[in-house]
Design a protein around this motif. Structure first.
Motif, PDB file in Angstrom:
ATOM      1  N   ALA A 188       0.621  17.185   0.605  1.00 25.91           N
ATOM      2  CA  ALA A 188       1.904  17.446  -0.065  1.00 25.91           C
ATOM      3  C   ALA A 188       2.708  16.161  -0.203  1.00 25.91           C
ATOM      4  O   ALA A 188       3.327  15.910  -1.254  1.00 25.91           O
ATOM      5  CB  ALA A 188       2.698  18.496   0.697  1.00 25.91           C
ATOM      6  N   ASP A 189       2.687  15.332   0.825  1.00 31.61           N
ATOM      7  CA  ASP A 189       3.414  14.062   0.762  1.00 31.61           C
ATOM      8  C   ASP A 189       2.753  13.098  -0.221  1.00 31.61           C
ATOM      9  O   ASP A 189       3.440  12.326  -0.896  1.00 31.61           O
ATOM     10  CB  ASP A 189       3.517  13.425   2.141  1.00 31.61           C
ATOM     11  CG  ASP A 189       4.574  14.089   3.018  1.00 31.61           C
ATOM     12  OD1 ASP A 189       5.217  15.062   2.566  1.00 31.61           O
ATOM     13  OD2 ASP A 189       4.747  13.641   4.166  1.00 31.61           O
ATOM     14  N   ARG A 190       1.437  13.130  -0.321  1.00 32.73           N
ATOM     15  CA  ARG A 190       0.755  12.289  -1.310  1.00 32.73           C
ATOM     16  C   ARG A 190       1.170  12.704  -2.721  1.00 32.73           C
ATOM     17  O   ARG A 190       1.409  11.855  -3.584  1.00 32.73           O
ATOM     18  CB  ARG A 190      -0.763  12.358  -1.145  1.00 32.73           C
ATOM     19  CG  ARG A 190      -1.250  11.603   0.071  1.00 32.73           C
ATOM     20  CD  ARG A 190      -2.752  11.392   0.057  1.00 32.73           C
ATOM     21  NE  ARG A 190      -3.518  12.620   0.017  1.00 32.73           N
ATOM     22  CZ  ARG A 190      -3.984  13.282   1.072  1.00 32.73           C
ATOM     23  NH1 ARG A 190      -3.718  12.829   2.301  1.00 32.73           N
ATOM     24  NH2 ARG A 190      -4.696  14.374   0.933  1.00 32.73           N
ATOM     25  N   ASP A 191       1.295  14.012  -2.948  1.00 29.25           N
ATOM     26  CA  ASP A 191       1.769  14.498  -4.253  1.00 29.25           C
ATOM     27  C   ASP A 191       3.191  14.032  -4.519  1.00 29.25           C
ATOM     28  O   ASP A 191       3.531  13.635  -5.637  1.00 29.25           O
ATOM     29  CB  ASP A 191       1.696  16.025  -4.329  1.00 29.25           C
ATOM     30  CG  ASP A 191       0.286  16.562  -4.421  1.00 29.25           C
ATOM     31  OD1 ASP A 191      -0.649  15.778  -4.724  1.00 29.25           O
ATOM     32  OD2 ASP A 191       0.108  17.779  -4.191  1.00 29.25           O
ATOM     33  N   ALA A 237      10.381   6.825   2.114  1.00 29.66           N
ATOM     34  CA  ALA A 237      10.782   8.132   1.582  1.00 29.66           C
ATOM     35  C   ALA A 237      10.543   9.238   2.603  1.00 29.66           C
ATOM     36  O   ALA A 237      10.605  10.417   2.264  1.00 29.66           O
ATOM     37  CB  ALA A 237      10.004   8.426   0.300  1.00 29.66           C
ATOM     38  N   GLY A 238      10.230   8.850   3.840  1.00 31.32           N
ATOM     39  CA  GLY A 238       9.979   9.848   4.881  1.00 31.32           C
ATOM     40  C   GLY A 238       8.686  10.602   4.661  1.00 31.32           C
ATOM     41  O   GLY A 238       8.586  11.776   5.032  1.00 31.32           O
ATOM     42  N   LEU A 239       7.706   9.945   4.057  1.00 36.56           N
ATOM     43  CA  LEU A 239       6.440  10.601   3.734  1.00 36.56           C
ATOM     44  C   LEU A 239       5.310  10.107   4.629  1.00 36.56           C
ATOM     45  O   LEU A 239       5.340   8.980   5.120  1.00 36.56           O
ATOM     46  CB  LEU A 239       6.076  10.345   2.268  1.00 36.56           C
ATOM     47  CG  LEU A 239       7.093  10.812   1.232  1.00 36.56           C
ATOM     48  CD1 LEU A 239       6.680  10.368  -0.160  1.00 36.56           C
ATOM     49  CD2 LEU A 239       7.278  12.325   1.291  1.00 36.56           C
ATOM     50  N   ASP A 240       4.301  10.961   4.787  1.00 37.93           N
ATOM     51  CA  ASP A 240       3.105  10.650   5.560  1.00 37.93           C
ATOM     52  C   ASP A 240       1.905  10.806   4.638  1.00 37.93           C
ATOM     53  O   ASP A 240       1.632  11.903   4.154  1.00 37.93           O
ATOM     54  CB  ASP A 240       3.003  11.611   6.741  1.00 37.93           C
ATOM     55  CG  ASP A 240       1.746  11.432   7.571  1.00 37.93           C
ATOM     56  OD1 ASP A 240       0.933  10.523   7.269  1.00 37.93           O
ATOM     57  OD2 ASP A 240       1.575  12.217   8.516  1.00 37.93           O
ATOM     58  N   MET A 241       1.191   9.730   4.390  1.00 34.64           N
ATOM     59  CA  MET A 241       0.079   9.769   3.441  1.00 34.64           C
ATOM     60  C   MET A 241      -1.120  10.570   3.947  1.00 34.64           C
ATOM     61  O   MET A 241      -2.054  10.823   3.206  1.00 34.64           O
ATOM     62  CB  MET A 241      -0.356   8.356   3.051  1.00 34.64           C
ATOM     63  CG  MET A 241       0.680   7.607   2.222  1.00 34.64           C
ATOM     64  SD  MET A 241       1.035   8.335   0.598  1.00 34.64           S
ATOM     65  CE  MET A 241       2.325   9.503   0.943  1.00 34.64           C
ATOM     66  N   THR A 269       0.840  -1.201   0.000  1.00 37.84           N
ATOM     67  CA  THR A 269       0.000   0.000   0.000  1.00 37.84           C
ATOM     68  C   THR A 269       0.872   1.247   0.000  1.00 37.84           C
ATOM     69  O   THR A 269       2.055   1.194   0.360  1.00 37.84           O
ATOM     70  CB  THR A 269      -0.917   0.035   1.234  1.00 37.84           C
ATOM     71  OG1 THR A 269      -0.120   0.176   2.410  1.00 37.84           O
ATOM     72  CG2 THR A 269      -1.807  -1.208   1.308  1.00 37.84           C
ATOM     73  N   TYR A 270       0.249   2.353  -0.368  1.00 35.29           N
ATOM     74  CA  TYR A 270       0.954   3.632  -0.319  1.00 35.29           C
ATOM     75  C   TYR A 270       1.449   3.894   1.104  1.00 35.29           C
ATOM     76  O   TYR A 270       2.573   4.349   1.303  1.00 35.29           O
ATOM     77  CB  TYR A 270       0.026   4.764  -0.775  1.00 35.29           C
ATOM     78  CG  TYR A 270      -0.391   4.645  -2.213  1.00 35.29           C
ATOM     79  CD1 TYR A 270       0.410   5.135  -3.231  1.00 35.29           C
ATOM     80  CD2 TYR A 270      -1.595   4.042  -2.559  1.00 35.29           C
ATOM     81  CE1 TYR A 270       0.033   5.022  -4.562  1.00 35.29           C
ATOM     82  CE2 TYR A 270      -1.987   3.925  -3.887  1.00 35.29           C
ATOM     83  CZ  TYR A 270      -1.166   4.409  -4.882  1.00 35.29           C
ATOM     84  OH  TYR A 270      -1.543   4.292  -6.193  1.00 35.29           O
ATOM     85  N   GLY A 271       0.618   3.574   2.079  1.00 41.73           N
ATOM     86  CA  GLY A 271       0.992   3.789   3.480  1.00 41.73           C
ATOM     87  C   GLY A 271       2.167   2.940   3.924  1.00 41.73           C
ATOM     88  O   GLY A 271       2.964   3.371   4.762  1.00 41.73           O
TER      89      GLY A 271
END
Length: 111
Positions: free
Chosen positions: A38-41, A30-34, A22-24
């Protein structure tokens, strides 16, 4: 291209159980929070880079292994890039995605 995400997608593609992620699950690589728009982009751009890399190498759509946890299907970016690559005609998303997911697993199974 984010190498950690790419390697994780390859691992999923090679999974004999024909899995997906999953995206989550991949966002922390990548240090991102779904939860963050902005992180989803950013995630969308990272996956697009991988999709273009695979397209240039004439391989199946590796990003087919990434789905939304809620509805178990890739996001709109997957279908948009598939349309750009002239692989998707805009109809029957579920059938198209399942076919692409199967292609990915078949291709990477013994590699």
């Amino acid at each position: 291209m984010n190498q950690q995400i790419y390697e994780r997608l390859l691992s999923v593609a090679r999974d004999r159980n024909r899995g997906y992620t999953t995206y989550g699950e991949i966002s922390p690589l990548a240090g991102l929070d779904m939860e963050s728009p902005a992180d989803r982009d950013t995630m969308s751009r990272l996956l697009e880079e991988i999709a273009r890399h695979e397209q240039d190498a004439a391989r199946p759509m590796l990003t087919a292994v990434v789905i939304h946890q809620v509805d178990n299907i890739p996001g709109e970016g997957f279908f948009k890039i598939a349309s750009e690559f002239r692989r998707f005609n805009g109809r029957e998303k579920l059938r198209f995605w399942i076919n692409k997911l199967n292609e990915v697993h078949e291709y990477w199974r013994n590699r």
